[in-house]
Design an enzyme around this catalytic site. Structure first.
Site, PDB file in Angstrom:
ATOM      1  N   HIS A 217       0.816  -1.222   0.000  1.00 22.39           N
ATOM      2  CA  HIS A 217       0.000   0.000   0.000  1.00 22.39           C
ATOM      3  C   HIS A 217       0.845   1.264   0.000  1.00 22.39           C
ATOM      4  O   HIS A 217       0.370   2.337   0.357  1.00 22.39           O
ATOM      5  CB  HIS A 217      -0.969  -0.002   1.182  1.00 22.39           C
ATOM      6  CG  HIS A 217      -1.991  -1.068   1.058  1.00 22.39           C
ATOM      7  ND1 HIS A 217      -3.114  -0.944   0.268  1.00 22.39           N
ATOM      8  CD2 HIS A 217      -2.025  -2.331   1.551  1.00 22.39           C
ATOM      9  CE1 HIS A 217      -3.806  -2.062   0.305  1.00 22.39           C
ATOM     10  NE2 HIS A 217      -3.173  -2.930   1.075  1.00 22.39           N
ATOM     11  N   THR A 245       3.232  -4.982  -4.717  1.00 25.54           N
ATOM     12  CA  THR A 245       2.282  -5.440  -5.737  1.00 25.54           C
ATOM     13  C   THR A 245       2.356  -4.520  -6.947  1.00 25.54           C
ATOM     14  O   THR A 245       2.710  -3.345  -6.831  1.00 25.54           O
ATOM     15  CB  THR A 245       0.839  -5.455  -5.201  1.00 25.54           C
ATOM     16  OG1 THR A 245      -0.023  -6.015  -6.201  1.00 25.54           O
ATOM     17  CG2 THR A 245       0.341  -4.064  -4.880  1.00 25.54           C
ATOM     18  N   LYS A 248      -1.895  -2.402  -7.397  1.00 19.39           N
ATOM     19  CA  LYS A 248      -2.566  -1.275  -6.737  1.00 19.39           C
ATOM     20  C   LYS A 248      -2.091   0.022  -7.393  1.00 19.39           C
ATOM     21  O   LYS A 248      -2.489   0.290  -8.513  1.00 19.39           O
ATOM     22  CB  LYS A 248      -2.385  -1.402  -5.235  1.00 19.39           C
ATOM     23  CG  LYS A 248      -3.242  -2.596  -4.733  1.00 19.39           C
ATOM     24  CD  LYS A 248      -3.028  -3.050  -3.320  1.00 19.39           C
ATOM     25  CE  LYS A 248      -3.900  -4.300  -3.073  1.00 19.39           C
ATOM     26  NZ  LYS A 248      -3.645  -4.959  -1.803  1.00 19.39           N
ATOM     27  N   THR A 277       3.803 -22.486 -11.603  1.00 21.73           N
ATOM     28  CA  THR A 277       2.688 -21.730 -12.166  1.00 21.73           C
ATOM     29  C   THR A 277       3.190 -20.948 -13.378  1.00 21.73           C
ATOM     30  O   THR A 277       4.377 -20.644 -13.481  1.00 21.73           O
ATOM     31  CB  THR A 277       2.085 -20.798 -11.087  1.00 21.73           C
ATOM     32  OG1 THR A 277       0.846 -20.288 -11.557  1.00 21.73           O
ATOM     33  CG2 THR A 277       2.998 -19.637 -10.745  1.00 21.73           C
TER      34      THR A 277
HETATM   35  C1  LIG Z   1      -3.681  -6.512  -1.547  1.00 21.30           C
HETATM   36  C2  LIG Z   1      -2.637  -6.936  -0.591  1.00 21.30           C
HETATM   37  C3  LIG Z   1      -1.752  -7.956  -0.912  1.00 21.30           C
HETATM   38  C4  LIG Z   1      -1.939  -8.819  -2.116  1.00 21.30           C
HETATM   39  O1  LIG Z   1      -1.612  -8.155  -3.281  1.00 21.30           O
HETATM   40  P1  LIG Z   1      -2.300  -8.621  -4.659  1.00 21.30           P
HETATM   41  O2  LIG Z   1      -1.346  -8.188  -5.679  1.00 21.30           O
HETATM   42  O3  LIG Z   1      -3.630  -7.947  -4.692  1.00 21.30           O
HETATM   43  O4  LIG Z   1      -2.458 -10.104  -4.576  1.00 21.30           O
HETATM   44  C5  LIG Z   1      -0.685  -8.205  -0.079  1.00 21.30           C
HETATM   45  N1  LIG Z   1      -0.509  -7.510   1.058  1.00 21.30           N
HETATM   46  C6  LIG Z   1      -1.373  -6.552   1.437  1.00 21.30           C
HETATM   47  C7  LIG Z   1      -1.134  -5.804   2.706  1.00 21.30           C
HETATM   48  C8  LIG Z   1      -2.476  -6.242   0.630  1.00 21.30           C
HETATM   49  O5  LIG Z   1      -3.361  -5.341   1.025  1.00 21.30           O
END
Ligand SMILES: *Cc1c(COP(=O)(O)O)cnc(C)c1O
Length: 420
Positions: A217, A245, A248, A277
């Site tokens: 985040h 990630t 986001k 995978t």
């Molecule tokens: C959303 C989230 C993830 C997972 O990320 P994705 O790419 O959506 O799978 C990991 N850690 C936290 C704190 C998140 O909020």
């Protein structure tokens, strides 16, 4: 004979009784009109304003990303065609990993199909490769980390959320030479609070512990080049593994870890969630690289987001709504009741064309149900005004009291720790 169907139906009935049965909102995002989207409502298509997207900077429809994605698909096709080891390592993905290593000033980076997978298989693999590892996990860590800790199948201790004293106590109790892995986040997604990274690094160094930081985040949004809170706080080099990630603020899909070559190479070679995978397709990798590269040099999105966040917090507070104090881009408005939280969300959508998904247990502890608002650069003052007015009207319709929110304190962390 066993009633299979009945078992599944009663599993869902429990959720409905507790007002936490999840109803998905069927959306069509419209390029160029973010945060507006079409909602395929039961009565037909309606225009709504999305206030709860994790596309924090609106990069999901940035022309540079769309061009990169289309160009890669046209030249390299749609799928990767295999796992990383068997024909799936495509040029765009290799470039993405170099871009990520550079973003975090690390020797190497490794991309996974999601942030969830990167945490799950990353934490489990790192801990398993360390003999008799002790994991120290923050009580409010995301489910992907909790499951990674579980899968590691080693001893673990949960430290009270952001409580340095507690972390230190646990570190002191562990044998000096024992490998220890401290697992935590920078920005916590539901309360929008930030971990004291520098102090955690101090403790880790003093006690010879390794650090694993989830910056999901924060990447793209904090730090001079969007490297996250660790970059902002000047501690990137002191964190052993940074996880993030691409889904986001970077507006695409995928997850990653970045760290020293030895760690990354070991995870690459041992992590089942990485090995077994199919690799990300070149189109997604190319778009992610374009996003990271753009946000490394452009501060405009970050500045506009900060302005929208400040305006939203001010407007909601002034209207008397119970906004949880945060220093980040996450603006939780507390409801504290699962049924009311769902009803508030429904009314906002139905009567006001405002979409904010209710956040209920188990995502947050019971009694802290909330609407989690995420203003982006595209939420202008007119939309902010409209949001504040609509929320006040909904609070009034549902008979929810306006006024400041009082935090229940320690109780939060303990509920989640017990559940996780
Ligand atoms: C959303 C989230 C993830 C997972 O990320 P994705 O790419 O959506 O799978 C990991 N850690 C936290 C704190 C998140 O909020």
């Amino acid at each position: 004979m066993f009633d299979y169907n009945g078992s599944f139906q009663s599993a869902v009935a429990v959720l409905k009784r507790e007002h936490r049965y999840r109803v998905f909102v069927d959306l069509e995002r419209k390029v160029g009109q973010f945060p507006h989207a079409l909602w395929n409502s039961p009565t037909g298509k309606r225009d709504v304003v999305v206030w709860c997207s994790n596309d924090y900077l609106g990069m999901g429809q940035h022309p540079k990303l769309i061009d990169a994605m289309c160009a890669a698909a046209r030249t390299m096709g749609t799928g990767a065609g295999g796992t990383r080891n068997i024909s799936g390592t495509n040029r765009a993905l290799v470039e993405l990993e170099a871009e990520l290593a550079d973003l975090h000033s690390k020797e190497a980076a490794l991309v996974f199909t999601s942030g969830y997978v990167s945490n799950h298989t990353g934490i489990a693999t790192i801990a398993k490769l360390l003999p008799d590892c002790l994991i120290l996990s923050d009580a409010l860590n995301h489910n992907s980390m909790i499951e990674g800790v579980r899968a590691a199948d080693c001893s673990k201790q949960i430290w009270r959320h952001n409580d340095l004293k507690h972390l230190e106590e646990l570190l002191c109790r562990a044998a000096a030479g024992r490998p220890k892995l401290i697992v935590f986040e920078s920005v916590y997604s539901m309360d929008g609070d930030v971990a004291p990274l520098e102090a955690i690094c101090d403790l880790a160094e003093r006690h010879g512990a390794m650090t694993y930081l989830d910056e999901v985040h924060a990447v793209g949004m904090y730090g001079r080049r969007g490297g996250g809170i660790a970059e902002r706080d000047g501690v990137m080099a002191r964190i052993d593994v940074i996880e993030g990630t691409l889904a986001k603020a970077f507006g695409t899909l995928g997850g990653y870890i970045a760290g020293r070559s030895a760690i990354v190479d070991a995870v690459r070679s041992h992590a089942p969630g990485f090995i077994f995978t199919t690799a990300l397709p070149p189109s997604i990798a190319a778009a992610a690289t374009a996003s990271i590269a753009h946000l490394k040099t452009s501060g405009a999105e970050r500045a506009a987001q900060r302005a929208a966040v400040a305006a939203t917090k001010a407007a909601l507070r002034e209207a008397g709504l119970p906004v949880l104090d945060t220093e980040t881009h996450i603006v939780p408005v507390m409801v504290g009741d699962p049924a009311k939280c769902k009803q508030a969300s429904d009314l906002l959508l139905d009567r006001h064309g405002i979409y904010i998904q209710p956040i209920n247990y188990p995502t947050v502890p019971r009694g802290t149900e909330r609407l989690r608002i995420t203003p982006t650069p595209a939420h202008d003052v007119r939309l902010v005004r409209q949001l504040a007015d609509a929320m006040v009207s909904v609070w009034h319709d549902l008979g929810i009291a306006l006024g400041r929110y009082h935090q229940p304190g320690d109780q939060r962390a303990q509920t989640v720790a017990a559940g996780g």
